[in-house]
Design a protein around this motif. Structure first.
Motif, short mmCIF file in Angstrom:
data_model
loop_
_atom_site.label_atom_id
_atom_site.label_comp_id
_atom_site.label_asym_id
_atom_site.label_seq_id
_atom_site.Cartn_x
_atom_site.Cartn_y
_atom_site.Cartn_z
N THR A 49 0.83 -1.21 0.00
CA THR A 49 0.00 0.00 0.00
C THR A 49 0.86 1.26 0.00
N THR A 50 1.82 1.31 0.92
CA THR A 50 2.67 2.50 1.04
C THR A 50 3.90 2.43 0.15
N LYS A 51 4.19 1.25 -0.39
CA LYS A 51 5.40 1.03 -1.20
C LYS A 51 6.66 1.28 -0.38
N LEU A 52 6.59 0.91 0.88
CA LEU A 52 7.72 1.09 1.77
C LEU A 52 8.09 -0.23 2.44
N TYR A 53 9.37 -0.36 2.74
CA TYR A 53 9.83 -1.49 3.53
C TYR A 53 9.75 -1.15 5.02
N HIS A 54 9.40 -2.15 5.83
CA HIS A 54 9.33 -1.99 7.28
C HIS A 54 10.15 -3.11 7.93
N PRO A 55 10.61 -2.90 9.14
CA PRO A 55 11.35 -3.99 9.81
C PRO A 55 10.42 -5.16 10.12
N SER A 56 10.89 -6.34 9.84
CA SER A 56 10.09 -7.53 10.11
C SER A 56 10.17 -7.87 11.60
N ALA A 57 9.37 -8.85 11.99
CA ALA A 57 9.40 -9.30 13.38
C ALA A 57 10.73 -9.95 13.73
N HIS A 58 11.50 -10.33 12.71
CA HIS A 58 12.79 -10.99 12.92
C HIS A 58 13.95 -10.03 12.66
N PHE A 59 13.64 -8.74 12.59
CA PHE A 59 14.70 -7.77 12.26
C PHE A 59 15.83 -7.80 13.28
N SER A 60 17.04 -7.79 12.76
CA SER A 60 18.25 -7.69 13.59
C SER A 60 19.23 -6.82 12.84
#
Length: 284
Positions: A49-60
């Motif tokens: 929708t926003t065409k953006l990347y977000h940190p996943s729940a597994h982000f490190s």
């Protein structure tokens, strides 16, 4: 590193963040994001929708981001055409003075090239006069900027406030003498280890322990003798005998005031009293 930082601290990333920050083409931004995804395949989630990347729940985070660098980036410049704007809403104390940029440039050239300069300087004790100085370092006291160097008039190493310099003459065609070099500045080369503890009169020592990381013991800070007084004054560290200063501003105190013995800037530390010489006490 920027991609990792932006996702970690801002919670989002798009090609526009890279194109505006680095002036690159969209294709280059896409390529860099693809490379990051190869380095950390589980770090990003794409929002269609926003065409953006977000940190996943597994982000490190892939890189180590120090708190000092992170706060500098967040408060003083991040993505966008105007890189001087903070990345998040942030208020910082306003600086009340800045040195003349031409004066600053002339002094930093002299520091870098290890050359003497002639300056018109306004001293608190003697007023306006001309000094020949061999500068070797800038000093940020937290309130203003100094430069430290060898003063040929007094034949001693001293601090000079940058904004009190009216003009700089860099035409002195002389080499720096050996005794004018920083390794002969005893106040500069002496490193003092400070042991800071929660102030005994503070009503909430547990809050101070959390704020300054004192849960596992005293906070150990190292400082040059030439700058230790500025540090202690900036942080309102009670350096009085018996920790007698009272007020909410005194969260910390110096465990052993004798550690400041011989430091010329110690007189700037809150409550500090110059102790009598142990030799004098023995003689008397």
């Amino acid at each position: 590193m920027f991609i990792d930082f932006h996702v970690y601290f801002m919670g989002e990333l798009g090609r526009q963040h890279l194109t505006t920050r680095f002036g690159m083409a969209p294709a280059g931004a896409t390529r860099d994001i693809s490379l990051y995804k190869k380095l950390a395949p589980t770090n990003l989630e794409f929002d269609t929708t926003t065409k953006l990347y977000h940190p996943s729940a597994h982000f490190s985070p892939v890189f180590t981001h120090s708190p000092a660098h992170a706060l500098l980036m967040l408060s003083r410049g991040g993505a966008g055409a105007d890189k001087d704007k903070p990345m998040v809403s942030c208020e910082t104390p306003q600086a009340l003075n800045y040195p003349n940029v031409e004066v600053l440039a002339a002094i930093t050239r002299a520091v870098n090239r290890r050359k003497p300069i002639r300056v018109e300087y306004c001293s608190v004790s003697s007023g306006i006069g001309v000094r020949e100085i061999v500068p070797f370092a800038l000093v940020d006291t937290g309130l203003r900027w100094h430069f430290r160097g060898f003063d040929r008039r007094s034949k001693s190493f001293r601090d000079f406030v940058l904004s009190r310099v009216s003009s700089v003459d860099s035409s002195i065609d002389e080499s720096t003498a050996d005794h004018e070099r920083p390794d002969h500045d005893l106040q500069w080369t002496r490193i003092i280890e400070l042991e800071l503890i929660a102030h005994p009169s503070h009503p909430r020592p547990e809050a101070i322990a959390l704020e300054y990381g004192l849960s596992n013991g005293p906070l150990i800070v190292k400082s040059r003798a030439a700058t230790v007084g500025y540090l202690l004054r900036r942080w309102n560290v009670d350096c009085s005998p018996g920790h007698s200063l009272v007020g909410p501003e005194f969260a910390l105190c110096l465990a052993d005031t004798l550690s400041l013995y011989g430091a010329e800037t110690a007189v700037l530390a809150p409550g500090y009293e110059i102790p009598e010489s142990p030799f004098k006490r023995i003689v008397e």
